[in-house]
Structures are given as C-alpha cells and as structure tokens.
Design a protein around this motif. Structure first.
Motif, PDB file in Angstrom:
ATOM      1  N   ALA A   1       0.777   5.832  -2.149  1.00  0.00           N
ATOM      2  CA  ALA A   1       2.740   6.281  -2.491  1.00  0.00           C
ATOM      3  C   ALA A   1       2.809   7.697  -2.957  1.00  0.00           C
ATOM      4  N   LEU A   2       1.180   7.901  -2.733  1.00  0.00           N
ATOM      5  CA  LEU A   2       1.880   9.464  -3.675  1.00  0.00           C
ATOM      6  C   LEU A   2       2.279  10.377  -2.525  1.00  0.00           C
ATOM      7  N   GLN A   3       2.088  10.225  -0.878  1.00  0.00           N
ATOM      8  CA  GLN A   3       2.773  11.365   0.095  1.00  0.00           C
ATOM      9  C   GLN A   3       4.520  11.682  -0.580  1.00  0.00           C
ATOM     10  N   ARG A   4       5.268   9.982  -0.988  1.00  0.00           N
ATOM     11  CA  ARG A   4       6.251   9.442  -0.167  1.00  0.00           C
ATOM     12  C   ARG A   4       6.994  10.141  -1.467  1.00  0.00           C
ATOM     13  N   GLY A   5       5.779  10.363  -2.659  1.00  0.00           N
ATOM     14  CA  GLY A   5       6.414  10.624  -3.932  1.00  0.00           C
ATOM     15  C   GLY A   5       6.579  11.936  -3.971  1.00  0.00           C
ATOM     16  N   VAL A   6       5.718  13.166  -3.318  1.00  0.00           N
ATOM     17  CA  VAL A   6       5.849  14.396  -2.762  1.00  0.00           C
ATOM     18  C   VAL A   6       7.722  14.742  -2.325  1.00  0.00           C
ATOM     19  N   GLU A   7       7.557  14.270  -1.340  1.00  0.00           N
ATOM     20  CA  GLU A   7       8.432  14.179  -0.309  1.00  0.00           C
ATOM     21  C   GLU A   7       9.537  13.819  -1.089  1.00  0.00           C
ATOM     22  N   ASP A   8       9.930  12.763  -2.063  1.00  0.00           N
ATOM     23  CA  ASP A   8      11.005  12.915  -2.248  1.00  0.00           C
ATOM     24  C   ASP A   8      11.086  14.020  -3.383  1.00  0.00           C
ATOM     25  N   ARG A   9       9.856  14.839  -4.231  1.00  0.00           N
ATOM     26  CA  ARG A   9      10.863  15.225  -4.907  1.00  0.00           C
ATOM     27  C   ARG A   9      10.605  16.376  -4.441  1.00  0.00           C
ATOM     28  N   VAL A  10       9.983  16.908  -2.802  1.00  0.00           N
ATOM     29  CA  VAL A  10      10.361  18.121  -2.433  1.00  0.00           C
ATOM     30  C   VAL A  10      12.009  17.945  -1.291  1.00  0.00           C
ATOM     31  N   ALA A  11      12.952  17.983  -1.642  1.00  0.00           N
ATOM     32  CA  ALA A  11      13.615  16.837  -1.095  1.00  0.00           C
ATOM     33  C   ALA A  11      15.301  18.270  -1.328  1.00  0.00           C
ATOM     34  N   GLY A  12      16.152  18.732  -0.868  1.00  0.00           N
ATOM     35  CA  GLY A  12      17.232  19.177  -1.320  1.00  0.00           C
ATOM     36  C   GLY A  12      16.953  20.267  -1.966  1.00  0.00           C
ATOM     37  N   PRO A  13      17.339  20.660  -2.918  1.00  0.00           N
ATOM     38  CA  PRO A  13      17.808  22.111  -3.057  1.00  0.00           C
ATOM     39  C   PRO A  13      16.250  22.723  -3.675  1.00  0.00           C
ATOM     40  N   GLN A  14      15.274  22.106  -3.712  1.00  0.00           N
ATOM     41  CA  GLN A  14      13.793  22.099  -3.268  1.00  0.00           C
ATOM     42  C   GLN A  14      13.918  22.648  -1.679  1.00  0.00           C
ATOM     43  N   VAL A  15      14.000  21.805  -0.540  1.00  0.00           N
ATOM     44  CA  VAL A  15      13.699  22.286   0.561  1.00  0.00           C
ATOM     45  C   VAL A  15      14.196  23.350   0.463  1.00  0.00           C
ATOM     46  N   ALA A  16      15.430  23.667   0.233  1.00  0.00           N
ATOM     47  CA  ALA A  16      16.730  24.648   0.608  1.00  0.00           C
ATOM     48  C   ALA A  16      16.164  26.160   0.324  1.00  0.00           C
ATOM     49  N   LEU A  17      15.956  26.266  -0.997  1.00  0.00           N
ATOM     50  CA  LEU A  17      15.279  27.090  -2.143  1.00  0.00           C
ATOM     51  C   LEU A  17      13.840  27.682  -1.121  1.00  0.00           C
ATOM     52  N   PHE A  18      13.073  26.968  -0.939  1.00  0.00           N
ATOM     53  CA  PHE A  18      12.005  27.249  -0.211  1.00  0.00           C
ATOM     54  C   PHE A  18      11.983  27.500   1.415  1.00  0.00           C
ATOM     55  N   GLU A  19      12.639  27.193   2.295  1.00  0.00           N
ATOM     56  CA  GLU A  19      13.672  27.940   3.264  1.00  0.00           C
ATOM     57  C   GLU A  19      13.597  29.214   3.270  1.00  0.00           C
ATOM     58  N   GLU A  20      15.107  28.886   2.583  1.00  0.00           N
ATOM     59  CA  GLU A  20      15.289  30.666   1.773  1.00  0.00           C
ATOM     60  C   GLU A  20      14.198  31.497   1.933  1.00  0.00           C
TER      61      GLU A  20
ATOM     62  N   LEU B   1       5.198  23.060  -0.185  1.00  0.00           N
ATOM     63  CA  LEU B   1       6.585  23.793   0.284  1.00  0.00           C
ATOM     64  C   LEU B   1       6.440  24.908   1.175  1.00  0.00           C
ATOM     65  N   SER B   2       5.109  24.332   1.270  1.00  0.00           N
ATOM     66  CA  SER B   2       4.563  25.532   2.658  1.00  0.00           C
ATOM     67  C   SER B   2       4.922  25.765   3.872  1.00  0.00           C
ATOM     68  N   SER B   3       5.628  24.337   3.976  1.00  0.00           N
ATOM     69  CA  SER B   3       6.102  23.401   5.287  1.00  0.00           C
ATOM     70  C   SER B   3       7.348  23.686   5.426  1.00  0.00           C
ATOM     71  N   ALA B   4       8.360  23.917   4.459  1.00  0.00           N
ATOM     72  CA  ALA B   4       9.706  24.605   3.952  1.00  0.00           C
ATOM     73  C   ALA B   4       9.991  26.478   4.225  1.00  0.00           C
ATOM     74  N   SER B   5       8.912  26.884   3.135  1.00  0.00           N
ATOM     75  CA  SER B   5       9.069  27.992   3.913  1.00  0.00           C
ATOM     76  C   SER B   5       8.966  28.416   5.405  1.00  0.00           C
ATOM     77  N   ALA B   6       7.903  28.153   6.048  1.00  0.00           N
ATOM     78  CA  ALA B   6       7.532  27.884   7.267  1.00  0.00           C
ATOM     79  C   ALA B   6       8.801  28.136   8.246  1.00  0.00           C
ATOM     80  N   ARG B   7       9.087  26.568   8.214  1.00  0.00           N
ATOM     81  CA  ARG B   7      10.787  26.090   8.755  1.00  0.00           C
ATOM     82  C   ARG B   7      11.766  26.922   8.426  1.00  0.00           C
ATOM     83  N   GLY B   8      11.844  27.623   7.554  1.00  0.00           N
ATOM     84  CA  GLY B   8      12.834  28.382   7.130  1.00  0.00           C
ATOM     85  C   GLY B   8      12.192  29.622   7.881  1.00  0.00           C
TER      86      GLY B   8
END
Length: 398
Positions: A62-81, A139-146
């Motif tokens: 369940a670790l991968q899912r746990g990370v995805e739940d934490r890296v969501a919403g504001p965190q994703v938006a922050l690192f995309e920015e 986090l790297s994926s979010a920034s790369a996507r941004g």
C-alpha cells in the motif's frame, strides 16, 4: 517509529544546511532560495518527515498508494508550478530533477541514521527507504509535468502570436508601428526585406520542407495559401540553399521586398504559382523575380487571351498541328531577332525548314512582322506561351 518522528524533526536544520551546501556549487540559485526561504522550507520539510513515517507504516503493497494520497492537491500544484517556473526562466529540467535527487540522498542519509539509532525493524527501514524515493519520484513527476505543460502552452502562444504577425504582414491594412509591436510580441526580429515561399498544399515534399524551416521563418497557414515568410532572402548563400531545399516541392519564391510591400509580393507569387501549375514556368523551384516579364503578361488571363485572338487571327484558318508549328516558329523568330541559324538549333530543324516556315508566316501576317509595334504585340502574345519555348529553357524570352 514513534521515537523516530521527533528525532527527524530535530535533525531538520542540519539536513537543510547540508542540502544547501551541496547545491551551492552546481545550483547556487537553489541554494540561495533555501537560504532566503528557510522558515517556509522547514515547515514543508517537517510535514514531509511526518508523511514518511505515516507512509512507512502502511501495510505491505500500500506504500505507493500512500505516497500518491499525500502528493496530491496543493502539493501537486506546488511542484507543477515549480516545473513551470523552471521553463519560464529558461532553465533545463534535468537540473531541477538533479537537485531533487540531491535532497533525496541527504534526506535518506539522515533518515536511515535516525532509524538505526531508534532501532526500527529491518522491514520498517526498507519501507522508509522506499517511501523517500517514491515520494521524490512523485514530486519529480509533478514538476516534469508542469515543465512540459508550460512548454506546450508557451509554444502554442508563440505560434498564435506568429500567426497574428503573418496576418498583419500580409494585410494591406498594416502599418509600421503595428507590425513592430506584433513582431516584438512574437519574438521575431524585423528584417530589412522578406520574401514569401508558396508550396502546393498537396505536395508532401513541400509540407516536409516547411516543417524543417528555422524559427526565423514565419509559417503561412491559410485555406488557400501554404508557405512561409522568409527574412532577408538575399543574404549570401541563402538563395542557393533555398533552391536546393525546395527542389521537388512545387514551390514558388516571391521577389524580396520591404515588409510594407509584402502583400503585393504575395499576389505576384500567387500568379507565378498559377503559371507554374499551367506549365508556363517550368523551373523547380520558381523564383518570381526571374520571371516578372511572364508574370506581367499573364496577370490578366482574359486580357492576354483577347490579345492573342486579335494578333494571331491570321492563323485561324489553319489546322491545329500547323497552327502550333507556326506559332512555335514565330515565337522562336521573335526571341532570336530573326537569326535563322539559332532558330534551327533551338527547334532542331534544318535552316531551310526555318526559311520555309518564315515564308508562310510572312504570307499570313504580311507587313505586321516588319512593324516594330506589330512585333511587340506578337511578342506579348506568343513569347511566354508554354508551347512556344523549349521546356529545358527558362520560360521567358531570351
């Protein structure tokens, strides 16, 4: 795990200092950011440590899912920015992702040491390690996507501005101030002169060639026009390179003009493209400035046809084959100023044949062949006809 959390929080100042020191050599801007925003970064880092422990306590699988739940919403938006800013500031994405990896290695060094001091189980230590690097990967994926989204949006905006500039350049309503402003917005340096390239929309070679033009060229994408605006086409070597690149593309290169005259140059290039399609101009590609005489003659097809009917009326009673043969001979005579040897060589006939045909023409046209005004009208009528020239020659009078 319960004893690990406060220990990691206590180590945060050392972790951030070590990360900043490592970044200072290769990425001084990032190090400076950590120094100026240390309080804000510390808050985020403290939350990150809490997330790590929560995630590491997840059931196996369940670790991968746990990370995805934490890296969501504001965190994703922050690192995309952050990724978007990286593109806007002209920085390479790999430098940002490398900095993330530096942070991950330092974090794991301290997390693993604290975990060993706290005597966590091997399974928990492995879960912590996986959590650190899965977290950084997210986090790297979010920034790369941004980064990619900003790049794509910027490219689309740049093309929109370039299309607007082309519309302005090809409009008779443009003025210097408007063109200069549009060029600045599109990032296009105003040239002293420009020319248009027009290609056949159905020609695959032409479409491929347009896609390979450098960014100094502005694409023309209209329903009835496909091509590009080429700056300073008379620069040394550029004409030769254009001729080589456009071979087989069914292309016409308009004559170079100042930007304010570009609309008229486009209209001339369109006429040349029509003459190329009709077989009057046979070069590949056609450079319009080499065929301005033919373009002038053919600019109004109905007027040219009326002239031909009038001045070639003496040939009306002949069979089509004889008419074509005598028209060819007449055009050749006008081009070579009556030089029968040159005429025979071009038409691949005996000089006596030329003499015989010219006798026929004198009998049909009478004094008109000896009248300068009559010869001028005949030249306009026949010298640019596709049937009146050798196809290996440039399709204009010699």
């Amino acid at each position: 795990m319960e004893r690990l959390a406060p220990t990691l929080v206590d180590r945060l100042p050392y972790i951030l200092t070590e990360v900043r020191d490592l970044l200072s050599e290769e990425w001084p801007d990032y190090a400076e950011f950590l120094a100026h925003e240390q309080a804000e970064v510390a808050v985020a880092a403290k939350a990150f440590m809490g997330y790590l422990i929560e995630i590491a306590e997840q059931p196996p699988g369940a670790l991968q899912r746990g990370v995805e739940d934490r890296v969501a919403g504001p965190q994703v938006a922050l690192f995309e920015e952050i990724g978007r800013i990286q593109w806007r500031e002209g920085r390479d994405l790999t430098t940002l992702l490398s900095a993330y990896q530096v942070g991950a290695r330092v974090a794991w060094h301290h997390v693993s040491k604290a975990a060993l001091d706290a005597e966590v189980t091997p399974a928990s230590l492995a879960a912590l390690a996986e959590a650190v690097f899965v977290f950084i990967d997210q986090l790297s994926s979010a920034s790369a996507r941004g980064f990619v989204m900003e790049q794509s949006e910027a490219s689309a905006e740049r093309e929109r501005l370039r299309d607007e500039l082309v519309d302005l350049l090809l409009s008779d309503r443009s003025d210097t101030i408007a063109v200069r402003g549009a060029a600045n917005r599109a990032g296009w340096q105003l040239p002293r002169e420009a020319a248009v390239i027009l290609v056949d929309p159905n020609n695959v070679v032409g479409q491929t060639m347009l896609s390979r033009l450098d960014s100094s060229c502005l694409p023309i994408r209209r329903r009835s026009l496909l091509g590009a605006v080429v700056p300073d086409p008379v620069r040394p070597g550029r004409r030769r390179r254009l001729a080589e690149a456009l071979r087989g593309a069914g292309a016409v290169v308009g004559h170079p003009v100042p930007l304010e005259h570009l609309p008229a140059s486009v209209r001339i290039a369109e006429i040349a493209a029509g003459l190329q399609s009709d077989g009057v101009l046979v070069e590949d590609p056609v450079f319009a400035d080499e065929h301005l005489d033919a373009i002038i003659v053919h600019r109004d097809p109905r007027l040219l046809e009326a002239l031909r009917q009038r001045v070639l009326a003496p040939l009306d009673g002949l069979s089509p084959a004889v008419r074509e043969r005598l028209t060819e001979t007449l055009a050749c005579w006008l081009r070579h100023l009556g030089d029968r040897q040159a005429m025979a060589a071009e038409m691949h006939v005996h000089p006596q044949t030329v003499r015989y045909r010219m006798g026929q023409l004198h009998g049909l046209f009478g004094p008109a062949l000896d009248d300068p005004s009559g010869r001028a009208r005949l030249t306009l009528a026949v010298a640019w006809s596709p049937t009146a020239v050798d196809p290996v020659r440039v399709s204009r009078p010699g």
